[in-house]
Write an enzyme that holds these catalytic residues in place. Structure first.
Site, PDB file in Angstrom:
ATOM      1  N   SER A 153      -9.502   2.752   2.157  1.00 52.10           N
ATOM      2  CA  SER A 153      -8.469   3.760   1.949  1.00 52.10           C
ATOM      3  C   SER A 153      -8.402   4.160   0.471  1.00 52.10           C
ATOM      4  O   SER A 153      -9.373   4.686  -0.071  1.00 52.10           O
ATOM      5  CB  SER A 153      -7.142   3.223   2.498  1.00 52.10           C
ATOM      6  OG  SER A 153      -6.230   4.265   2.690  1.00 52.10           O
ATOM      7  N   ASP A 232      -7.142   6.311  13.668  1.00 53.50           N
ATOM      8  CA  ASP A 232      -6.509   6.076  12.368  1.00 53.50           C
ATOM      9  C   ASP A 232      -5.510   7.216  12.115  1.00 53.50           C
ATOM     10  O   ASP A 232      -5.912   8.379  11.951  1.00 53.50           O
ATOM     11  CB  ASP A 232      -7.616   6.060  11.305  1.00 53.50           C
ATOM     12  CG  ASP A 232      -7.098   5.813   9.898  1.00 53.50           C
ATOM     13  OD1 ASP A 232      -5.959   6.201   9.587  1.00 53.50           O
ATOM     14  OD2 ASP A 232      -7.870   5.239   9.096  1.00 53.50           O
ATOM     15  N   HIS A 264      -6.348   2.130  11.217  1.00 50.42           N
ATOM     16  CA  HIS A 264      -6.528   2.024   9.757  1.00 50.42           C
ATOM     17  C   HIS A 264      -6.434   0.579   9.265  1.00 50.42           C
ATOM     18  O   HIS A 264      -6.573   0.326   8.091  1.00 50.42           O
ATOM     19  CB  HIS A 264      -5.425   2.863   9.085  1.00 50.42           C
ATOM     20  CG  HIS A 264      -5.654   3.180   7.641  1.00 50.42           C
ATOM     21  ND1 HIS A 264      -6.633   4.054   7.204  1.00 50.42           N
ATOM     22  CD2 HIS A 264      -5.029   2.753   6.510  1.00 50.42           C
ATOM     23  CE1 HIS A 264      -6.593   4.142   5.884  1.00 50.42           C
ATOM     24  NE2 HIS A 264      -5.629   3.364   5.426  1.00 50.42           N
TER      25      HIS A 264
HETATM   26  N1  LIG Z   1       3.436   0.995   4.311  1.00 49.43           N
HETATM   27  C1  LIG Z   1       2.732   2.122   4.835  1.00 49.43           C
HETATM   28  C2  LIG Z   1       1.427   1.717   5.365  1.00 49.43           C
HETATM   29  C3  LIG Z   1       0.494   1.438   4.262  1.00 49.43           C
HETATM   30  C4  LIG Z   1      -0.846   1.021   4.758  1.00 49.43           C
HETATM   31  O1  LIG Z   1      -1.197   1.126   5.938  1.00 49.43           O
HETATM   32  N2  LIG Z   1      -1.619   0.517   3.849  1.00 49.43           N
HETATM   33  C5  LIG Z   1      -2.933   0.095   4.162  1.00 49.43           C
HETATM   34  C6  LIG Z   1      -3.857   0.518   3.067  1.00 49.43           C
HETATM   35  S1  LIG Z   1      -3.823   2.278   2.894  1.00 49.43           S
HETATM   36  C7  LIG Z   1      -2.997  -1.397   4.303  1.00 49.43           C
HETATM   37  O2  LIG Z   1      -4.064  -1.932   4.376  1.00 49.43           O
HETATM   38  N3  LIG Z   1      -1.862  -2.082   4.286  1.00 49.43           N
HETATM   39  C8  LIG Z   1      -1.779  -3.515   4.226  1.00 49.43           C
HETATM   40  C9  LIG Z   1      -2.143  -4.314   5.427  1.00 49.43           C
HETATM   41  O3  LIG Z   1      -2.259  -3.776   6.536  1.00 49.43           O
HETATM   42  O4  LIG Z   1      -2.391  -5.518   5.260  1.00 49.43           O
HETATM   43  C10 LIG Z   1       3.522   2.784   5.918  1.00 49.43           C
HETATM   44  O5  LIG Z   1       4.610   2.336   6.160  1.00 49.43           O
HETATM   45  O6  LIG Z   1       3.052   3.796   6.471  1.00 49.43           O
END
Ligand SMILES: N[C@@H](CCC(=O)N[C@@H](CS)C(=O)NCC(=O)O)C(=O)O
Length: 286
Positions: A153, A232, A264
């Site tokens: 990402s 995603d 994702h």
């Molecule tokens: N917090 C965000 C989501 C953020 C998100 O999905 N981040 C990805 C990277 S872009 C991730 O890997 N998050 C941490 C995880 O899943 O461990 C939301 O509420 O939409």
């Protein structure tokens, strides 16, 4: 500065070192993980190739080793994996913890130029210069001439742009669901407005993989591997735009794979971690 080894954790036959050091780029303490495969190693240089994994928004260097699992594949190929943090922490910049997609946890792998952020938010220099310099100084077993870069990402954006901005420095590049054209997506526009200023469009383009790939001339080929899940939500919302990158890369050899039904998350990353480490091994292990 040198790393303090906070812990050594046995993992898939190798060791995950939890490291911390004071950074001159961010002027904060930075934490990271370094995974070392077991010895003996069987590479021509007798040193261990290195793969850097850059994480995405909201992450630290812990998410991927705990859920993405590049380590067993790294053991198979005798590769070390570096998992850095995604931003400075506790820099005391006003508002840095107010947003999940800007500020802490969202450094975007750029050196900020705006007054408020430029003192600390220098993740480009940290990842591309300071971190490898310190790692190769302290861990002499690592091969400074065999470095690949990947990420997820925002970290996929970091991997693609850092690779493209430094021809020859990294031997291989891949990405999981990368933000591929940040100047044309809400996440990128928010981050670049904050870190570079609304008007500084020239600077924006300097950190946009789709813009950078248009002028990539290194042998005219760019054998990048990119995976994106069709389920995603961020892809569906137009945050990733891998199709723009692929189009801009033309016939340069970029492989974009659309993985049916994957989202994702780190379930997606762990599912294709073996393909990505194997892809890097082709360039790093000879
Ligand atoms: N917090 C965000 C989501 C953020 C998100 O999905 N981040 C990805 C990277 S872009 C991730 O890997 N998050 C941490 C995880 O899943 O461990 C939301 O509420 O939409």
């Amino acid at each position: 500065m040198a790393f303090e080894i906070k812990a050594k954790i046995a993992n898939f036959g190798g060791q995950l070192l939890k490291l911390e050091h004071q950074s001159t780029s961010t002027k904060t303490k930075m934490a990271l993980n370094l995974f070392l495969p077991p010895t003996p190693i069987s590479h021509p240089s007798d040193k261990i190739p290195v793969l850097i994994f850059l994480s995405g928004l909201t992450c630290t260097g812990d998410n991927c080793p705990e859920k993405g699992f590049l380590q067993p594949h790294a053991v198979k190929h005798g590769i070390a994996v570096v998992y850095p943090d995604t931003s400075p922490r506790g820099a005391k910049v006003e508002g840095e913890d107010d947003n999940w997609d800007f500020g802490s946890g969202a450094g975007f792998y750029v050196d900020a130029t705006t007054e408020r952020w430029r003192n600390n938010y220098n993740m480009y220099t940290y990842i591309n210069e300071e971190l490898p310099l310190e790692l190769f100084k302290q861990f002499e077993v690592l091969d400074s001439g065999k470095v690949g870069i990947t990420g997820h990402s925002m970290g996929g954006h970091g991997a693609l742009t850092i690779f493209l901005k430094n021809p020859g420095k990294y031997l291989s590049v891949s990405a999981f669901a990368p933000i591929s054209n940040p100047i044309n997506c809400p996440w990128g526009q928010k981050a670049f407005s904050g870190y570079f200023g609304e008007e500084n469009k020239e600077k924006w383009a300097e950190h946009d993989a789709t813009e950078l790939v248009k002028s990539w001339e290194e042998n005219e080929t760019l054998e990048a591997l990119i995976d994106v899940g069709t389920a995603d939500n961020f892809y569906k919302q137009g945050q990733l735009l891998p199709e723009n990158f692929k189009k801009a890369a033309g016939g340069k050899g970029v492989q974009v794979r659309y993985q049916e039904g994957y989202d994702h998350s780190y379930f997606f990353i762990s599912s294709f971690a073996g393909d990505h480490v194997g892809f890097h091994a082709k360039y790093l292990c000879n």
